[in-house]
Write an enzyme that holds these catalytic residues in place. Structure first.
Site, PDB file in Angstrom:
ATOM      1  CG  ASP A  46      -0.166   4.742  17.985  1.00 17.54           C
ATOM      2  OD1 ASP A  46       0.455   4.854  19.058  1.00 17.54           O
ATOM      3  OD2 ASP A  46       0.367   4.309  16.943  1.00 17.54           O
ATOM      4  CE1 TYR A  51       4.936   5.800  12.885  1.00 19.55           C
ATOM      5  CE2 TYR A  51       2.794   6.351  13.779  1.00 19.55           C
ATOM      6  CZ  TYR A  51       3.815   5.443  13.607  1.00 19.55           C
ATOM      7  OH  TYR A  51       3.714   4.193  14.155  1.00 19.55           O
ATOM      8  CE  LYS A  76       3.813   4.059  18.084  1.00 16.40           C
ATOM      9  NZ  LYS A  76       3.045   4.812  17.091  1.00 16.40           N
ATOM     10  CG  HIS A 109       8.767   4.218  17.111  1.00 15.25           C
ATOM     11  ND1 HIS A 109       8.298   5.302  16.406  1.00 15.25           N
ATOM     12  CD2 HIS A 109       8.236   3.136  16.500  1.00 15.25           C
ATOM     13  CE1 HIS A 109       7.526   4.873  15.415  1.00 15.25           C
ATOM     14  NE2 HIS A 109       7.479   3.566  15.448  1.00 15.25           N
TER      15      HIS A 109
HETATM   16  P1  NDP Z   1      -3.414  -1.546   9.675  1.00  9.80           P
HETATM   17  O1  NDP Z   1      -3.496  -2.980  10.039  1.00  9.80           O
HETATM   18  O2  NDP Z   1      -4.120  -0.565  10.521  1.00  9.80           O
HETATM   19  O3  NDP Z   1      -3.902  -1.418   8.159  1.00  9.80           O
HETATM   20  C1  NDP Z   1      -3.912  -0.206   7.491  1.00  9.80           C
HETATM   21  C2  NDP Z   1      -4.097  -0.468   6.011  1.00  9.80           C
HETATM   22  O4  NDP Z   1      -5.365  -1.059   5.765  1.00  9.80           O
HETATM   23  C3  NDP Z   1      -4.048   0.769   5.180  1.00  9.80           C
HETATM   24  O5  NDP Z   1      -3.489   0.406   3.925  1.00  9.80           O
HETATM   25  C4  NDP Z   1      -5.519   1.156   5.028  1.00  9.80           C
HETATM   26  O6  NDP Z   1      -5.688   1.879   3.817  1.00  9.80           O
HETATM   27  C5  NDP Z   1      -6.196  -0.193   4.966  1.00  9.80           C
HETATM   28  N1  NDP Z   1      -7.523  -0.225   5.604  1.00  9.80           N
HETATM   29  C6  NDP Z   1      -7.912   0.377   6.738  1.00  9.80           C
HETATM   30  N2  NDP Z   1      -9.172   0.058   7.076  1.00  9.80           N
HETATM   31  C7  NDP Z   1      -9.612  -0.766   6.102  1.00  9.80           C
HETATM   32  C8  NDP Z   1     -10.834  -1.429   5.877  1.00  9.80           C
HETATM   33  N3  NDP Z   1     -11.847  -1.315   6.739  1.00  9.80           N
HETATM   34  N4  NDP Z   1     -10.952  -2.199   4.765  1.00  9.80           N
HETATM   35  C9  NDP Z   1      -9.922  -2.338   3.889  1.00  9.80           C
HETATM   36  N5  NDP Z   1      -8.719  -1.736   4.059  1.00  9.80           N
HETATM   37  C10 NDP Z   1      -8.567  -0.961   5.150  1.00  9.80           C
HETATM   38  O7  NDP Z   1      -1.861  -1.208   9.539  1.00  9.80           O
HETATM   39  P2  NDP Z   1      -0.844  -0.128  10.103  1.00  9.80           P
HETATM   40  O8  NDP Z   1       0.498  -0.674   9.771  1.00  9.80           O
HETATM   41  O9  NDP Z   1      -1.168   1.220   9.676  1.00  9.80           O
HETATM   42  O10 NDP Z   1      -0.995  -0.221  11.683  1.00  9.80           O
HETATM   43  C11 NDP Z   1      -1.914   0.561  12.409  1.00  9.80           C
HETATM   44  C12 NDP Z   1      -1.201   1.566  13.283  1.00  9.80           C
HETATM   45  O11 NDP Z   1      -0.258   0.933  14.134  1.00  9.80           O
HETATM   46  C13 NDP Z   1      -0.328   2.565  12.503  1.00  9.80           C
HETATM   47  O12 NDP Z   1      -1.073   3.534  11.813  1.00  9.80           O
HETATM   48  C14 NDP Z   1       0.522   3.099  13.620  1.00  9.80           C
HETATM   49  O13 NDP Z   1      -0.211   4.020  14.414  1.00  9.80           O
HETATM   50  C15 NDP Z   1       0.841   1.824  14.377  1.00  9.80           C
HETATM   51  N6  NDP Z   1       2.089   1.185  13.893  1.00  9.80           N
HETATM   52  C16 NDP Z   1       3.144   1.140  14.776  1.00  9.80           C
HETATM   53  C17 NDP Z   1       4.338   0.570  14.427  1.00  9.80           C
HETATM   54  C18 NDP Z   1       5.425   0.529  15.428  1.00  9.80           C
HETATM   55  O14 NDP Z   1       6.584   0.214  15.059  1.00  9.80           O
HETATM   56  N7  NDP Z   1       5.181   0.812  16.695  1.00  9.80           N
HETATM   57  C19 NDP Z   1       4.568   0.020  13.082  1.00  9.80           C
HETATM   58  C20 NDP Z   1       3.399   0.079  12.226  1.00  9.80           C
HETATM   59  C21 NDP Z   1       2.224   0.626  12.661  1.00  9.80           C
HETATM   60  P3  NDP Z   1      -6.444   3.308   3.744  1.00  9.80           P
HETATM   61  O15 NDP Z   1      -5.726   4.259   4.662  1.00  9.80           O
HETATM   62  O16 NDP Z   1      -6.317   3.656   2.307  1.00  9.80           O
HETATM   63  O17 NDP Z   1      -7.859   3.047   4.190  1.00  9.80           O
END
Ligand code: NDP
Length: 294
Positions: A46, A51, A76, A109
């Protein structure tokens, strides 16, 4: 290797239940993250025009050696590209950056509440792209019930997904019910509560005692419990990580089952407090930005 269970969209297209998110993944780390995910067994990525890493997503897919047709690519359209012709062109930009001819799921989006006419025109362009076979499914993100109602009244194709903020602390149950009633799949962004710890680490879902207790009972992590909860409740989940070990950890959620009691305990963690921006306040003036040509 684990085969990912699939969810069936309202037009029959199959979407893997878990995918890799790449929001805030810097372009220079995106190729490796995507490659690591595909090697771990993920088959869904995704991304979004906003991005700034679609090019690197495409590169990661090619480098992984997994055939293009086995990977579900979702991206998106940003609000600055809304409007019929502008959105048709947004497809060309995204497809060229990704290096593909077709996009599996192409979504709006955000709604633009103050310019819903532009939102409708953008969605009509998505309908055209679907009719032309350039995308396999279309949908929306961050649409609230009234946005969905207006969209459904003025367009023909029911969105296949509504991608919304959804984690144990903010569950949007009423919106999920509206999605369900209309045959729209709820796709959870921040499924492990990323938005709960970007700014304020004291409130991280990853450190919630209830989630940690359930995790311990299964020998899993809080992140894995949250993903399992989403999958067992029938949602699409798209956790983000740049780290290969966490990418693999987040995928390792198909060998345990939460009990009804555990699901109910997680359902009970909802605070009703949104982490992301209020969908109603999104305007071109405050959130608009240029999406470069391919
Ligand atoms: P997530 O809930 O996926 O959390 C991501 C965060 O958690 C990062 O800081 C990552 O750090 C950390 N993390 C990941 N895996 C672990 C783990 N197993 N243990 C501990 N920490 C962990 O949040 P997102 O906001 O990124 O949401 C996921 C996806 O949703 C986005 O990447 C995007 O594709 C989508 N999205 C869409 C939006 C929209 O408006 N449509 C808005 C926000 C997100 P690290 O990378 O350092 O591991």
């Amino acid at each position: 290797m684990t085969t990912v269970p699939a969810l069936t969209l309202n037009n029959g297209v199959q979407l893997p239940a878990i995918g890799l998110g790449v929001f805030q993944t810097p372009p220079e780390e995106t190729t490796a993250a995507v490659e690591a995910a595909l090697r771990a067994g993920y088959r869904h990525i995704d991304t979004a025009a906003a991005y700034g890493n679609e090019r690197e997503v495409g590169e990661g897919i090619r480098r992984s050696g997994v055939p293009r047709e086995e990977v579900f690519i979702e991206t998106k359209v940003w609000i600055s590209d809304y409007g019929y012709d502008a959105t048709l062109h947004a497809f060309e930009k995204s497809a060229a950056k990704l290096g593909v001819d077709t996009i599996d799921l192409f979504i709006l989006h955000q709604a633009l509440p103050s310019r819903f006419d532009l939102t409708i025109d953008a969605y009509k362009a998505l309908e055209q792209l679907l009719a032309d076979g350039k995308v396999r499914a279309i949908g929306v993100s961050n649409f609230m019930p009234d946005h969905l109602e207006q969209l459904l009244a003025e367009t023909t194709v029911v969105p296949a997904v509504n991608q919304i903020e959804l984690h144990p602390f903010f569950q949007q149950k009423e919106l999920q019910a509206v999605n369900d009633e209309n045959g729209i799949l709820t796709q959870a962004w921040s499924p492990i509560g990323g938005i709960t710890h970007y700014r304020d680490s004291d409130k991280s879902a990853l450190e919630d005692p209830t989630l940690l207790e359930i995790a311990e009972a299964h020998g899993k992590s809080a992140a894995q419990v949250m993903l399992r909860w989403g999958i067992q409740e029938g949602r699409s989940v798209i956790p983000k990580s740049t780290k290969a070990t966490r990418i693999a950890e987040n995928f390792d959620v198909f060998d345990f089952e939460l009990t009804d009691e555990q699901i109910a305990a997680i359902d009970g963690l909802d605070t009703g407090v949104r982490g992301g921006p209020e969908p109603e306040v999104i305007t071109l003036e405050s959130f608009g930005r240029d999406i470069p040509e391919a």
